[in-house]
Design an enzyme around this catalytic site. Structure first.
Site, mmCIF file in Angstrom:
data_model
loop_
_atom_site.group_PDB
_atom_site.id
_atom_site.type_symbol
_atom_site.label_atom_id
_atom_site.label_comp_id
_atom_site.label_asym_id
_atom_site.label_seq_id
_atom_site.Cartn_x
_atom_site.Cartn_y
_atom_site.Cartn_z
ATOM 1 N N SER A 131 0.842 -1.195 0.000
ATOM 2 C CA SER A 131 0.000 0.000 0.000
ATOM 3 C C SER A 131 0.875 1.241 0.000
ATOM 4 O O SER A 131 2.037 1.196 0.420
ATOM 5 C CB SER A 131 -0.905 0.013 1.236
ATOM 6 O OG SER A 131 -0.205 0.474 2.381
ATOM 7 N N ASP A 132 0.322 2.348 -0.445
ATOM 8 C CA ASP A 132 1.002 3.617 -0.227
ATOM 9 C C ASP A 132 0.796 4.019 1.232
ATOM 10 O O ASP A 132 0.048 3.379 1.980
ATOM 11 C CB ASP A 132 0.474 4.674 -1.198
ATOM 12 C CG ASP A 132 1.506 5.773 -1.480
ATOM 13 O OD1 ASP A 132 2.388 6.003 -0.630
ATOM 14 O OD2 ASP A 132 1.423 6.405 -2.545
ATOM 15 N N HIS A 133 1.449 5.094 1.632
ATOM 16 C CA HIS A 133 1.528 5.493 3.033
ATOM 17 C C HIS A 133 0.137 5.758 3.620
ATOM 18 O O HIS A 133 -0.562 6.678 3.197
ATOM 19 C CB HIS A 133 2.388 6.753 3.134
ATOM 20 C CG HIS A 133 2.889 7.047 4.506
ATOM 21 N ND1 HIS A 133 2.093 7.572 5.495
ATOM 22 C CD2 HIS A 133 4.117 6.887 5.066
ATOM 23 C CE1 HIS A 133 2.804 7.732 6.591
ATOM 24 N NE2 HIS A 133 4.032 7.328 6.361
ATOM 25 N N GLY A 134 -0.268 4.921 4.577
ATOM 26 C CA GLY A 134 -1.531 5.120 5.273
ATOM 27 C C GLY A 134 -2.771 4.876 4.442
ATOM 28 O O GLY A 134 -3.885 5.253 4.841
ATOM 29 N N ALA A 135 -2.622 4.225 3.285
ATOM 30 C CA ALA A 135 -3.729 4.144 2.330
ATOM 31 C C ALA A 135 -4.875 3.270 2.815
ATOM 32 O O ALA A 135 -6.027 3.482 2.413
ATOM 33 C CB ALA A 135 -3.217 3.630 0.985
#
Length: 763
Positions: free
Chosen positions: A281-285
């Site tokens: 995932s991207d950051h905090g997605a």
């Protein structure tokens, strides 16, 4: 969560290293011994400091609760984390260490958009290979790169991170970048990545560059044909080249966030494309699925993400908190957890970490005394790539190249800007080690000419923008304002300009203006910089603009009034030297634009391979009742593929080996290119194809091949292209990948606008 509760574990594991050279069997043996808690622990990618302090991180790793770490870039800092994983945890599963090595690690190469301007695959490979070697030497196992998002809207701040607007060009760069980052993986491409390679995590999957309005993190709505033909090919090229991982995008696609998009991550990526690697995932997605409005709480967000196919969660706690109960309740099948863990362990296997957890991080005996030591840089490579990445946009009356005698006035807010020279996502680069334009000109003129300098202007006089840009950088403010009045700075610049033979003005954007979360509503130079240029123009001295920016700019006044314009983008550690090499003619510029320069924001989206319309505007004819804007000239300011040289080139007519292409055959299209000037130089010969009539509306033209050729003054060369059925295929209304019988136009030129044409027929 109570200590000793969820993650209580049985006796020490017994990993059968006799199976180490049999990847499936080895991973199956590891997974057989893992508890559910340990499996969930592997799904977490955590940053030191940003997500938790180092002492806590070490405890979490030793308890088997973390699978990887990112954003730490020294072996000495990371080694205790690996020690905790392989010496203290029950399963002894190594960590991997990741970082955003986008265009260089310690040596900063030109930004990705600049590298694409080189149209030189050897130069791009040199950048990626050097980056991998430097990152691996710092213990990095994975880079979140290449970034291959196609963009047609330069307002998007992350335009600087990508390689432009064209699916063919970006696909070629994607393939080369992945292969160079990961290194030689044996004849079948399946051997573990070596000690001098890093795993590529191609990003952002998918369609992130098409966000509405160019606003970061925004929605994407797109018809499937356009998706398959224009936006998906670069990701597919990276996967086919062997990219070991994929970073999933932050945007939604036709109403479904990429992070919960089963069609995207399962049907397309794994089933259709056959991807066997790791998704991150991207950051905090995953938490952001709640903000997207497709999950009402963290439990639903975790369920959606793991079922869709997000193997590893970056920087949030949701998998840790929610997956145990989701599995025990039956809402998430154990198979979904196992599938994710299998891919994570497989990625670690492919990184070579099961064979040697200290493969890149080492045992400490070879740690450099100075992590930022000068001898760790690769300056020659950075300078070489930077010189090839610059695009000469204007050169009236052969203003360039400059002479190394006489007096030069260097002005502008970017003339001596160490940190801006590096551009966005400059990894572990150190600003003080970058060569500014001022230093580059001084070194080139040493003992010959004279250099006078004045700031002339700040980047902007808008305090709100300055505050925003400095807020983006939480360590040290990057935009430092000269406190003098704008009029006083301009007066100083005009004064030295009048004493000089030529003016070099370094103008453009601070690097934070072309960055994640830095979308713009305007593509103009800030007003105070334009005021400086207008004052310099009035001196009557030749005016050379050196642009530093991470996106196309609207340069209408500049185009009409500057004597020369050199697009240098953000050119990296050796940028100042490389720009000087080009300005003084030690290097003949050969770059070509990988993205269209519009005349104004009102023209966006502006890209060369747009679809045909029933009432097209024709240049030179009345525009009434055609597809056009009436307030300004139509068409781009500078077209895709455009770039001048200090020499001139001429093209012959196009010759085809035959006029009919059988389905199982090929046609050779050839053209003679001649250097008609007095200097040696390189240019890019570009092949475009237009489908004259198809079952659906097709683009006006599409890039299908190119050659970068170097010719001595007066030399000519026949450039040959092979055309077969594969170059004519597209996705029809049923999403079938087909080439339809009929006529095709072959267009060959030195940019996308000015071409020579021939026609053939596909049987």
């Amino acid at each position: 969560m109570a200590a000793g509760g969820l993650f209580s574990a049985p006796a020490q594991a017994d990993i059968n290293r006799a199976l180490l050279n049999d990847k499936p069997a080895f991973i199956a043996d590891v997974m057989r011994q893992m508890t559910l808690d340990e499996k969930i622990g592997q799904l977490r990618l955590i940053s030191i400091g940003a997500d938790m302090p180092k002492p806590q991180l070490i405890k979490e790793i030793a308890a088997g609760r973390i699978g990887g770490s990112f954003n730490t870039v020294t072996p000495a800092e990371n080694r205790p984390l690996q020690d905790a994983a392989v010496r203290q945890s029950r399963m002894k599963i190594p960590l991997f260490f990741a970082y955003d090595v986008v265009h260089g690690h310690r040596t900063v190469f030109p930004i990705s958009l600049a590298q694409a301007s080189s149209w030189d695959m050897d130069a791009i490979a040199l950048s990626a290979r050097t980056s991998a070697v430097e990152a691996a030497a710092d213990g990095i196992d994975m880079t979140f790169a290449p970034m291959v998002d196609i963009t047609h809207d330069p307002r998007w701040g992350r335009t600087s991170e990508g390689f432009g607007e064209d699916p063919y060009l970006v696909s070629q760069i994607a393939r080369v970048s992945v292969e160079a980052l990961q290194g030689d993986r044996g004849p079948d491409g399946k051997a573990p990545i070596g000690a001098n390679g890093v795993m590529a995590a191609v990003k952002h999957f998918a369609l992130y560059g098409a966000v509405e309005g160019g606003r970061d993190y925004n929605v994407v709505n797109m018809n499937p044909m356009r998706m398959y033909d224009d936006y998906l090919p670069p990701y597919r090229a990276a996967i086919d080249a062997g990219a070991g991982a994929v970073m999933v995008a932050l945007n939604s696609i036709n109403g479904v966030p990429a992070s919960s998009n089963t069609w995207l991550l399962q049907d397309l990526l794994r089933k259709d494309w056959g991807f066997k690697g790791l998704t991150v995932s991207d950051h905090g997605a995953i938490f952001e699925l709640i903000k997207h409005g497709v999950a009402s709480n963290e439990s639903e967000a975790a369920e959606l993400a793991i079922k869709a196919g997000i193997d590893m969660s970056m920087a949030d706690q949701i998998y840790l908190k929610e997956l145990p109960e989701l599995v025990s309740s039956g809402k998430v099948p154990m198979a979904a957890i196992d599938n994710a863990v299998r891919e994570i362990l497989g990625a670690k296997y492919d990184m070579g970490l099961f064979h040697d957890p200290y493969l890149r991080i080492g045992d400490g005996s070879h740690d450099p005394a100075d992590i930022n030591a000068e001898n760790r840089l690769h300056r020659d490579a950075a300078r070489d790539v930077a010189r090839k990445s610059m695009v000469l946009l204007e050169n009236r009356a052969q203003t360039l190249p400059l002479k190394k005698t006489g007096t030069i006035a260097l002005v502008g807010p970017l003339a001596d800007a160490h940190i801006d020279m590096m551009g966005s996502w400059s990894a572990a680069g150190v600003a003080r080690q970058s060569i500014t334009l001022k230093q580059g000109l001084q070194d080139a003129l040493a003992g010959k000419g004279k250099l006078l300098t004045a700031r002339g202007a700040n980047i902007t006089e808008d305090k709100r923008i300055v505050d925003y840009l400095n807020f983006l950088n939480w360590d040290t403010p990057e935009v430092v304002q000269d406190k003098r009045k704008p009029e006083a700075m301009i007066a100083e610049a005009v004064k030295i300009a009048k004493r000089s033979d030529v003016i070099v003005a370094a103008v453009g954007e601070a690097r934070g203006m072309s960055h994640e979360s830095s979308s713009r509503t305007s593509l103009d130079l800030p007003a105070n910089q334009l005021a400086l240029l207008k004052a310099l123009k009035k001196t009557g001295k030749p005016l050379v603009l050196v642009l530093m920016n991470g996106r196309p700019l609207a340069l209408n006044w500049e185009r009409e009034n500057a004597d020369a314009i050199l697009e240098t983008w953000y050119s990296g550690t050796e940028g100042g030297h490389a720009i000087a090499d080009v300005l003084f003619g030690d290097v003949n510029p050969s770059g070509k634009l990988p993205i269209t320069f519009p005349r104004s924001v009102g023209q966006i989206p502006a890209y060369y391979n747009h679809q045909r319309v029933g009432r097209p505007f024709t240049e030179g004819k009345p525009g009434n009742y055609t597809s056009q804007y009436f307030e300004e000239p139509n068409g781009p300011l500078y077209p895709f593929g455009y770039g001048l040289s200090y020499t001139t080139f001429a093209l012959s007519d196009v010759a085809l080996s035959k006029n009919t292409l059988p389905r199982d055959g090929e046609i050779e299209a050839s053209i003679t290119v001649k250097n008609t000037g007095k200097r040696d130089g390189a240019t890019v010969v570009q092949l475009y194809i237009q489908d004259v009539a198809a079952s659906v509306v097709r683009p006006v033209k599409e890039l299908k091949d190119f050659r970068k050729v170097m010719l001595k003054a007066g030399e000519e060369q026949v450039v040959r292209f092979t055309i077969d059925e594969s170059k004519l295929k597209f996705h029809n209304a049923q999403l079938q990948y087909v080439a339809e019988s009929g006529d095709f136009n072959v267009e060959i030129g030195l940019d996308s606008k000015t071409v020579k044409t021939q026609k053939f027929t596909l049987q």
